[in-house]
Motif scaffolding. Structure first.
Motif, PDB file in Angstrom:
ATOM      1  N   GLY A   1       0.842  -1.189   0.000  1.00 20.58           N
ATOM      2  CA  GLY A   1       0.000   0.000   0.000  1.00 20.58           C
ATOM      3  C   GLY A   1       0.874   1.234   0.000  1.00 20.58           C
ATOM      4  N   ASP A   2       0.696   2.101   0.999  1.00 21.29           N
ATOM      5  CA  ASP A   2       1.516   3.314   1.074  1.00 21.29           C
ATOM      6  C   ASP A   2       2.655   3.179   2.087  1.00 21.29           C
ATOM      7  N   ARG A   3       2.893   1.966   2.562  1.00 20.65           N
ATOM      8  CA  ARG A   3       3.957   1.734   3.540  1.00 20.65           C
ATOM      9  C   ARG A   3       5.012   0.790   2.973  1.00 20.65           C
ATOM     10  N   VAL A   4       6.205   0.912   3.486  1.00 24.09           N
ATOM     11  CA  VAL A   4       7.271  -0.026   3.139  1.00 24.09           C
ATOM     12  C   VAL A   4       7.506  -0.902   4.356  1.00 24.09           C
ATOM     13  N   GLN A   5       7.470  -2.200   4.147  1.00 23.85           N
ATOM     14  CA  GLN A   5       7.732  -3.144   5.225  1.00 23.85           C
ATOM     15  C   GLN A   5       8.908  -4.012   4.821  1.00 23.85           C
ATOM     16  N   GLY A   6       9.670  -4.456   5.782  1.00 19.04           N
ATOM     17  CA  GLY A   6      10.831  -5.250   5.444  1.00 19.04           C
ATOM     18  C   GLY A   6      11.176  -6.253   6.520  1.00 19.04           C
ATOM     19  N   MET A   7      12.188  -7.050   6.212  1.00 18.10           N
ATOM     20  CA  MET A   7      12.662  -8.044   7.161  1.00 18.10           C
ATOM     21  C   MET A   7      14.151  -8.262   6.963  1.00 18.10           C
ATOM     22  N   ARG A   8      14.810  -8.641   8.025  1.00 23.36           N
ATOM     23  CA  ARG A   8      16.228  -8.995   7.978  1.00 23.36           C
ATOM     24  C   ARG A   8      16.333 -10.485   8.259  1.00 23.36           C
ATOM     25  N   ILE A   9      17.070 -11.179   7.403  1.00 25.63           N
ATOM     26  CA  ILE A   9      17.295 -12.613   7.564  1.00 25.63           C
ATOM     27  C   ILE A   9      18.787 -12.815   7.744  1.00 25.63           C
ATOM     28  N   GLU A  10      19.183 -13.347   8.881  1.00 26.35           N
ATOM     29  CA  GLU A  10      20.595 -13.597   9.142  1.00 26.35           C
ATOM     30  C   GLU A  10      20.887 -15.068   8.882  1.00 26.35           C
ATOM     31  N   ASP A  11      21.262 -15.350   7.633  1.00 21.41           N
ATOM     32  CA  ASP A  11      21.510 -16.728   7.227  1.00 21.41           C
ATOM     33  C   ASP A  11      22.318 -16.699   5.933  1.00 21.41           C
ATOM     34  N   SER A  12      23.469 -17.330   5.915  1.00 19.34           N
ATOM     35  CA  SER A  12      24.332 -17.273   4.733  1.00 19.34           C
ATOM     36  C   SER A  12      23.708 -17.984   3.535  1.00 19.34           C
ATOM     37  N   GLU A  13      22.934 -19.028   3.761  1.00 16.79           N
ATOM     38  CA  GLU A  13      22.274 -19.716   2.645  1.00 16.79           C
ATOM     39  C   GLU A  13      21.218 -18.810   2.006  1.00 16.79           C
TER      40      GLU A  13
END
Length: 64
Positions: free
Chosen positions: A27-39
């Motif tokens: 929509g009008d927002r940006v959402q994100g995520m951080r994944i700490e995994d080398s694969e």
């Protein structure tokens, strides 16, 4: 690169091949995520590389 489909291109940042940050417009927002995994970082790098290999130059317009 141009993106011819009617969907947002995922924004991604690969950090030291050990973590990845993904951002999506919702929509009008940006959402994100951080994944700490080398694969996962290796997979996202491969995904990015495939897009980059197929990218075309964006025409530049002369400055006024």
């Amino acid at each position: 690169m141009t993106w011819p489909i009617k969907a947002d291109l995922m924004s991604m940042a690969i950090m030291d091949m050990s973590a990845v940050f993904l951002a999506f417009t919702v929509g009008d927002r940006v959402q994100g995520m951080r994944i700490e995994d080398s694969e996962a970082a290796a997979y996202v790098k491969s995904y990015f590389d495939r897009h980059w290999e197929n990218a075309r130059d964006v025409p530049r317009l002369p400055l006024p």
